[in-house]
Motif scaffolding. Sequence first.
Motif, mmCIF file in Angstrom:
data_model
loop_
_atom_site.group_PDB
_atom_site.id
_atom_site.type_symbol
_atom_site.label_atom_id
_atom_site.label_comp_id
_atom_site.label_asym_id
_atom_site.label_seq_id
_atom_site.Cartn_x
_atom_site.Cartn_y
_atom_site.Cartn_z
ATOM 1 N N ILE A 77 99.285 50.765 -39.590
ATOM 2 C CA ILE A 77 99.554 49.896 -38.442
ATOM 3 C C ILE A 77 100.814 50.336 -37.721
ATOM 4 O O ILE A 77 100.821 50.524 -36.499
ATOM 5 C CB ILE A 77 99.690 48.418 -38.886
ATOM 6 C CG1 ILE A 77 98.325 47.853 -39.250
ATOM 7 C CG2 ILE A 77 100.302 47.568 -37.778
ATOM 8 C CD1 ILE A 77 98.393 46.445 -39.804
ATOM 9 N N THR A 78 101.896 50.509 -38.466
ATOM 10 C CA THR A 78 103.170 50.889 -37.850
ATOM 11 C C THR A 78 103.058 52.226 -37.147
ATOM 12 O O THR A 78 103.526 52.376 -36.006
ATOM 13 C CB THR A 78 104.270 50.946 -38.928
ATOM 14 O OG1 THR A 78 104.310 49.693 -39.605
ATOM 15 C CG2 THR A 78 105.618 51.227 -38.315
ATOM 16 N N ASN A 79 102.423 53.189 -37.795
ATOM 17 C CA ASN A 79 102.277 54.514 -37.178
ATOM 18 C C ASN A 79 101.439 54.451 -35.910
ATOM 19 O O ASN A 79 101.781 55.075 -34.903
ATOM 20 C CB ASN A 79 101.653 55.496 -38.170
ATOM 21 C CG ASN A 79 102.578 55.789 -39.336
ATOM 22 O OD1 ASN A 79 103.786 55.652 -39.231
ATOM 23 N ND2 ASN A 79 102.004 56.187 -40.452
ATOM 24 N N ASN A 80 100.338 53.710 -35.958
ATOM 25 C CA ASN A 80 99.467 53.606 -34.788
ATOM 26 C C ASN A 80 100.186 52.947 -33.607
ATOM 27 O O ASN A 80 100.047 53.382 -32.464
ATOM 28 C CB ASN A 80 98.207 52.818 -35.129
ATOM 29 C CG ASN A 80 97.301 53.579 -36.064
ATOM 30 O OD1 ASN A 80 97.419 54.784 -36.235
ATOM 31 N ND2 ASN A 80 96.382 52.866 -36.705
ATOM 32 N N ILE A 81 100.948 51.908 -33.905
ATOM 33 C CA ILE A 81 101.662 51.213 -32.836
ATOM 34 C C ILE A 81 102.770 52.099 -32.277
ATOM 35 O O ILE A 81 102.990 52.135 -31.059
ATOM 36 C CB ILE A 81 102.204 49.862 -33.342
ATOM 37 C CG1 ILE A 81 101.002 48.921 -33.572
ATOM 38 C CG2 ILE A 81 103.182 49.251 -32.366
ATOM 39 C CD1 ILE A 81 101.341 47.615 -34.218
ATOM 40 N N GLN A 82 103.454 52.836 -33.144
ATOM 41 C CA GLN A 82 104.481 53.764 -32.671
ATOM 42 C C GLN A 82 103.872 54.818 -31.742
ATOM 43 O O GLN A 82 104.465 55.170 -30.726
ATOM 44 C CB GLN A 82 105.178 54.464 -33.854
ATOM 45 C CG GLN A 82 106.043 53.555 -34.687
ATOM 46 C CD GLN A 82 107.281 53.083 -33.955
ATOM 47 O OE1 GLN A 82 107.806 53.758 -33.095
ATOM 48 N NE2 GLN A 82 107.744 51.897 -34.306
ATOM 49 N N MET A 83 102.695 55.310 -32.091
ATOM 50 C CA MET A 83 102.027 56.304 -31.243
ATOM 51 C C MET A 83 101.550 55.674 -29.931
ATOM 52 O O MET A 83 101.608 56.305 -28.876
ATOM 53 C CB MET A 83 100.845 56.935 -31.992
ATOM 54 C CG MET A 83 101.264 57.788 -33.176
ATOM 55 S SD MET A 83 102.459 59.080 -32.761
ATOM 56 C CE MET A 83 101.502 60.084 -31.661
ATOM 57 N N GLU A 84 101.076 54.442 -30.007
ATOM 58 C CA GLU A 84 100.567 53.755 -28.825
ATOM 59 C C GLU A 84 101.673 53.548 -27.777
ATOM 60 O O GLU A 84 101.434 53.668 -26.572
ATOM 61 C CB GLU A 84 99.984 52.397 -29.244
ATOM 62 C CG GLU A 84 99.352 51.610 -28.126
ATOM 63 C CD GLU A 84 98.726 50.318 -28.618
ATOM 64 O OE1 GLU A 84 98.652 49.379 -27.817
ATOM 65 O OE2 GLU A 84 98.309 50.245 -29.794
ATOM 66 N N PHE A 85 102.860 53.235 -28.235
ATOM 67 C CA PHE A 85 103.975 52.953 -27.328
ATOM 68 C C PHE A 85 105.012 54.072 -27.312
ATOM 69 O O PHE A 85 106.148 53.858 -26.887
ATOM 70 C CB PHE A 85 104.656 51.630 -27.731
ATOM 71 C CG PHE A 85 103.781 50.423 -27.548
ATOM 72 C CD1 PHE A 85 103.594 49.879 -26.295
ATOM 73 C CD2 PHE A 85 103.140 49.846 -28.625
ATOM 74 C CE1 PHE A 85 102.791 48.763 -26.120
ATOM 75 C CE2 PHE A 85 102.334 48.731 -28.471
ATOM 76 C CZ PHE A 85 102.155 48.185 -27.209
ATOM 77 N N LYS A 86 104.632 55.263 -27.737
ATOM 78 C CA LYS A 86 105.572 56.377 -27.892
ATOM 79 C C LYS A 86 106.342 56.679 -26.617
ATOM 80 O O LYS A 86 107.568 56.809 -26.636
ATOM 81 C CB LYS A 86 104.841 57.633 -28.362
ATOM 82 C CG LYS A 86 105.769 58.816 -28.620
ATOM 83 C CD LYS A 86 104.993 60.043 -29.010
ATOM 84 C CE LYS A 86 105.840 61.231 -29.335
ATOM 85 N NZ LYS A 86 107.050 61.421 -28.589
ATOM 86 N N ASP A 87 105.664 56.787 -25.493
ATOM 87 C CA ASP A 87 106.331 57.133 -24.239
ATOM 88 C C ASP A 87 107.368 56.084 -23.841
ATOM 89 O O ASP A 87 108.482 56.416 -23.436
ATOM 90 C CB ASP A 87 105.314 57.305 -23.109
ATOM 91 C CG ASP A 87 104.395 58.503 -23.340
ATOM 92 O OD1 ASP A 87 104.802 59.406 -24.103
ATOM 93 O OD2 ASP A 87 103.290 58.525 -22.762
ATOM 94 N N GLN A 88 107.000 54.820 -23.964
ATOM 95 C CA GLN A 88 107.921 53.746 -23.610
ATOM 96 C C GLN A 88 109.112 53.706 -24.574
ATOM 97 O O GLN A 88 110.245 53.481 -24.143
ATOM 98 C CB GLN A 88 107.193 52.406 -23.617
ATOM 99 C CG GLN A 88 106.167 52.292 -22.496
ATOM 100 C CD GLN A 88 105.309 51.064 -22.664
ATOM 101 O OE1 GLN A 88 104.731 50.848 -23.718
ATOM 102 N NE2 GLN A 88 105.229 50.257 -21.613
ATOM 103 N N ILE A 89 108.857 53.915 -25.857
ATOM 104 C CA ILE A 89 109.935 53.927 -26.854
ATOM 105 C C ILE A 89 110.893 55.075 -26.561
ATOM 106 O O ILE A 89 112.114 54.898 -26.601
ATOM 107 C CB ILE A 89 109.365 54.033 -28.279
ATOM 108 C CG1 ILE A 89 108.634 52.743 -28.653
ATOM 109 C CG2 ILE A 89 110.462 54.328 -29.293
ATOM 110 C CD1 ILE A 89 107.839 52.821 -29.956
ATOM 111 N N ASP A 90 110.340 56.232 -26.242
ATOM 112 C CA ASP A 90 111.189 57.389 -25.910
ATOM 113 C C ASP A 90 112.047 57.117 -24.675
ATOM 114 O O ASP A 90 113.224 57.490 -24.623
ATOM 115 C CB ASP A 90 110.335 58.641 -25.686
ATOM 116 C CG ASP A 90 109.714 59.168 -26.965
ATOM 117 O OD1 ASP A 90 110.158 58.764 -28.065
ATOM 118 O OD2 ASP A 90 108.765 59.992 -26.875
ATOM 119 N N GLU A 91 111.455 56.470 -23.694
ATOM 120 C CA GLU A 91 112.195 56.156 -22.467
ATOM 121 C C GLU A 91 113.352 55.199 -22.748
ATOM 122 O O GLU A 91 114.478 55.403 -22.282
ATOM 123 C CB GLU A 91 111.238 55.540 -21.437
ATOM 124 C CG GLU A 91 111.873 55.252 -20.112
ATOM 125 C CD GLU A 91 110.884 54.662 -19.102
ATOM 126 O OE1 GLU A 91 111.342 54.312 -18.008
ATOM 127 O OE2 GLU A 91 109.687 54.554 -19.427
#
Length: 171
Positions: free
Chosen positions: A47-61
């Motif tokens: 779950i955590t990995n999938n959510i991190q990948m789903e929002f990766k661009d926004q998290i990076d920004e």
Amino acid sequence: MKQLARQFVATLMLGSALVSASAMAEQKIGVVDVQGVFQAMPQAAEITNNIQMEFKDQIDEVNQLQKDGQFYAERLQRDAATMSEDEKKDLQQKILSVREQLAEKGQPLQQNIQRRSNEERNKLLGLIKQAIDAVAAKDNYDLVLNAGAVAFAKDQHDLSEEVLEQVKKIN
């Protein structure tokens, strides 16, 4: 007459207590550590990995904005003595701008991540509920309680391993 009435009431109370005790003795009760089953599920880690990948661009920004803000603040603190007033104001304006952008993007991102985490967690809890129902029906349990809500239960009443196996079969 009053003595007879008291004896009658006492006999009824004693009789009902004995019937209740014998009825409770016939019930089959089990406990499940729902949190432990959840954590043992391989899907929980995904779950955590999938959510991190789903929002990766926004998290990076957001991470980049935090780094920029920290850089500007450190630069202002370090070089303030040698900067002109215009340079200080410019740098302070950049810091304020970064803070505004962080507030604008960071909080909604955090809320979206929390919402998605809850959605995924609820799906897994639904699978656990199905597994508990299946184990309870198969083994003819009258009552299954969450182990977190029980002060004490013997190991023989713990159905957590059976439920975990059932969850693996369902999924």
